[in-house]
Design an enzyme around this catalytic site. Structure first.
Site, PDB file in Angstrom:
ATOM      1  N   GLY A  24      -2.440  -8.077  -6.683  1.00  0.00           N
ATOM      2  CA  GLY A  24      -2.774  -7.309  -5.649  1.00  0.00           C
ATOM      3  C   GLY A  24      -4.387  -7.485  -6.729  1.00  0.00           C
ATOM      4  O   GLY A  24      -4.123  -6.273  -7.064  1.00  0.00           O
ATOM      5  N   MET A  28     -11.520  -0.956  -4.297  1.00  0.00           N
ATOM      6  CA  MET A  28     -12.166  -0.639  -5.054  1.00  0.00           C
ATOM      7  C   MET A  28      -9.865  -0.630  -6.247  1.00  0.00           C
ATOM      8  O   MET A  28      -9.953   0.972  -7.073  1.00  0.00           O
ATOM      9  CB  MET A  28     -11.975   1.166  -4.810  1.00  0.00           C
ATOM     10  CG  MET A  28     -12.888   0.549  -3.583  1.00  0.00           C
ATOM     11  SD  MET A  28     -14.068   2.753  -3.236  1.00  0.00           S
ATOM     12  CE  MET A  28     -12.351   2.689  -2.080  1.00  0.00           C
ATOM     13  N   ASP A 142      -3.944   3.673   7.987  1.00  0.00           N
ATOM     14  CA  ASP A 142      -4.493   2.282   7.911  1.00  0.00           C
ATOM     15  C   ASP A 142      -3.263   1.403   8.274  1.00  0.00           C
ATOM     16  O   ASP A 142      -2.469   0.271   7.370  1.00  0.00           O
ATOM     17  CB  ASP A 142      -5.043   1.805   6.353  1.00  0.00           C
ATOM     18  CG  ASP A 142      -5.577   0.638   6.654  1.00  0.00           C
ATOM     19  OD1 ASP A 142      -6.127   0.690   7.076  1.00  0.00           O
ATOM     20  OD2 ASP A 142      -6.425   0.101   4.999  1.00  0.00           O
TER      21      ASP A 142
END
Length: 499
Positions: A24, A28, A142
């Site tokens: 993945g 950042m 998130d």
């Protein structure tokens, strides 16, 4: 946005973790599947974070945050490398086998059954409740499909705590505005400080996204017409309330959301206990409790046995592993359980007592093997502290439990050991002092700046149930176990055998 080259297969991180593949990448960070060169056969996920100089504290905050968490729907962090000369830092954590909810959603052509979507909601509420009741409260901020993993059993796991933060009551707005557009609450973009209600907005955005087949994650006029026809009509107003712009207009807690979505559930505590009863039949991953004593004779084995038999009354599959190769404690127990009069050079290193699998004189390699054997819990009896490789197992455990002397004049042994190990993260360590007076516990809590110091009551037979010991263990294992349940008794006697 910063970019760094991806490490290729064979690259070794920190002299220990060998990259197998990149699994993945984001703006950042990169995430790798790695092999542990020190613990043969063990794999981890390593997150490489590349930030600007003034952002280095962010990743250290993430590492510090994760070490305080213990929940079956969260990954555990096992190692951390602070920023190197290139500004790269690394988090080593559990590798979760499965796929993201986003990939699962797309692979099913964006059409998930309503019952499954509600299961996702229930599991998300469970883990959000744990985070929000953490001290201090933690806001995930998130909650989106790509930050949710589904195991092979379709069990939810939250991943990527890159923007999770502790809620600060004195702060009126977030200093950093973070969150994924479409899933983050409005206050995350400057209108106020994010709190538990921000995650509830995120939950509403996630559910709306799933029930509209990916078309919407924000409430707007006419959006209810895009909701799948098989989704219960009575739950649509709940989604709308979750997605209110003003936090005061939303549900105020996970308890309120649970009651609204699942009204047949009785009280919060009953629902909590039910989820754990379900866990007894569903393997949610193996959790490790390592018990280590400050010195020989402090009661490490006694404590480890008390812990594992307490767990055996709550879960289907638990084990205890003797990692002290010089100990003969498990050999003596096996002799009594199997009714033998002579015990020499016996090759069978495994036996069972009242639902607990015992493994005597085991190695770290055996622990690795057992981690994939379907156990709910493994308790490691590590004996007394020695400067050896066994310390790694203690540091990696979900709950590292350090046993000290209860005598006032020997408390210093525990204090000195804690001080000598200060270079290691001790956030999740638990300190147990058998028969210590409460004054001594309070003084030690203040001296080492930790609330996780407990006195253990008199418990003559660790195989037997003790109400007082159960109460203490229930506190120590908070977040892993339900409220107390009745269990069976086991007493030693000549000829006694495991069932």
């Amino acid at each position: 946005m910063i970019q760094r080259a991806i490490h290729h297969q064979g690259h070794v991180i920190g002299g220990r973790y060998q990259v197998q593949q990149n699994i993945g990448s984001g703006g950042m960070s990169h995430v790798y599947l790695v092999d542990d060169l020190k613990l043969s056969g063990k794999q981890w996920a390593v997150k490489q974070c590349f930030l600007l100089q003034d952002q280095h504290n962010n990743i250290e905050d993430e590492a510090e945050l994760l070490t305080t968490l213990s929940h079956p729907r969260l990954p555990r962090i096992v190692d951390f490398f602070p920023p190197d000369g290139s500004g790269d830092s690394y988090l080593v954590m559990d590798y979760i086998h499965g796929v993201t909810l986003e990939k699962y959603f797309l692979s099913h052509h964006r059409k998930l059954k309503s019952d499954f979507i509600l299961q996702i909601a229930q599991q998300a509420i469970e883990v959000l409740e744990y985070l929000h009741k953490h001290d201090p409260p933690i806001v995930f901020r998130d909650l989106k499909p790509s930050n949710i993993m589904l195991t092979s059993n379709l069990e939810l796991r939250l991943i990527d705590f890159g923007i999770a933060r502790n809620y600060k009551q004195e702060q009126d707005q977030d200093t950093v505005k973070l969150g994924t557009v479409g899933f983050a609450a409005p206050e995350q973009y400057g209108s106020g400080q994010s709190d538990a209600r921000s995650d509830l907005y995120g939950l509403g955005a996630l559910l709306l996204y799933l029930v509209t087949e990916g078309a919407h994650s924000e409430w707007s006029e006419g959006v209810e017409n895009r909701i799948r026809s098989d989704f219960p009509k009575g739950k649509i107003p709940i989604l709308r309330k979750l997605l209110q712009i003003v936090p005061d207009d939303r549900y105020q807690s996970t308890d309120e959301v649970r009651f609204a979505l699942f009204p047949t559930t009785q009280t919060r505590e009953q629902n909590h206990n039910q989820s754990y009863r379900e866990m007894k039949g569903i393997h949610l991953g193996t959790h490790v409790i390592a018990v280590m004593g400050v010195s020989s004779g402090v009661g490490t084995t006694h404590t480890a046995i008390s812990v594992v038999h307490y767990l055996a009354r709550l879960f289907k599959k638990v084990a205890i592993v003797e990692l002290d190769e010089d100990s003969i404690s498990f050999s003596r127990i096996q002799q009594i359980v199997e009714g033998t009069s002579i015990y020499t050079n016996k090759q069978d290193l495994q036996f069972s007592v009242e639902g607990v699998d015992y493994y005597r004189q085991a190695t770290s390699a055996k622990v690795i093997e057992l981690l994939s054997s379907g156990y709910n819990f493994i308790v490691l009896d590590m004996g007394s502290y020695v400067k050896s490789d066994r310390l790694d197992e203690f540091l990696r455990a979900d709950i590292p439990l350090l046993v000290g002397w209860g005598s006032e004049w020997k408390l210093q042994d525990l204090e000195e050991l804690i001080k000598s190990l200060m270079k290691y993260h001790q956030n999740k360590w638990v300190y147990c002092i058998p028969l210590a007076p409460l004054d001594a516990v309070k003084r030690l809590r203040k001296k080492i700046s930790s609330t996780k110091v407990y006195t253990l009551p008199l418990h003559v037979d660790p195989f037997d149930r003790s109400g007082e010991m159960d109460k203490v263990l229930n506190k120590i294992l908070h977040g892993y176990v339900p409220s107390l349940q009745k269990g069976k008794r086991f007493r030693f006697g000549v000829g006694s055998r495991s069932q």
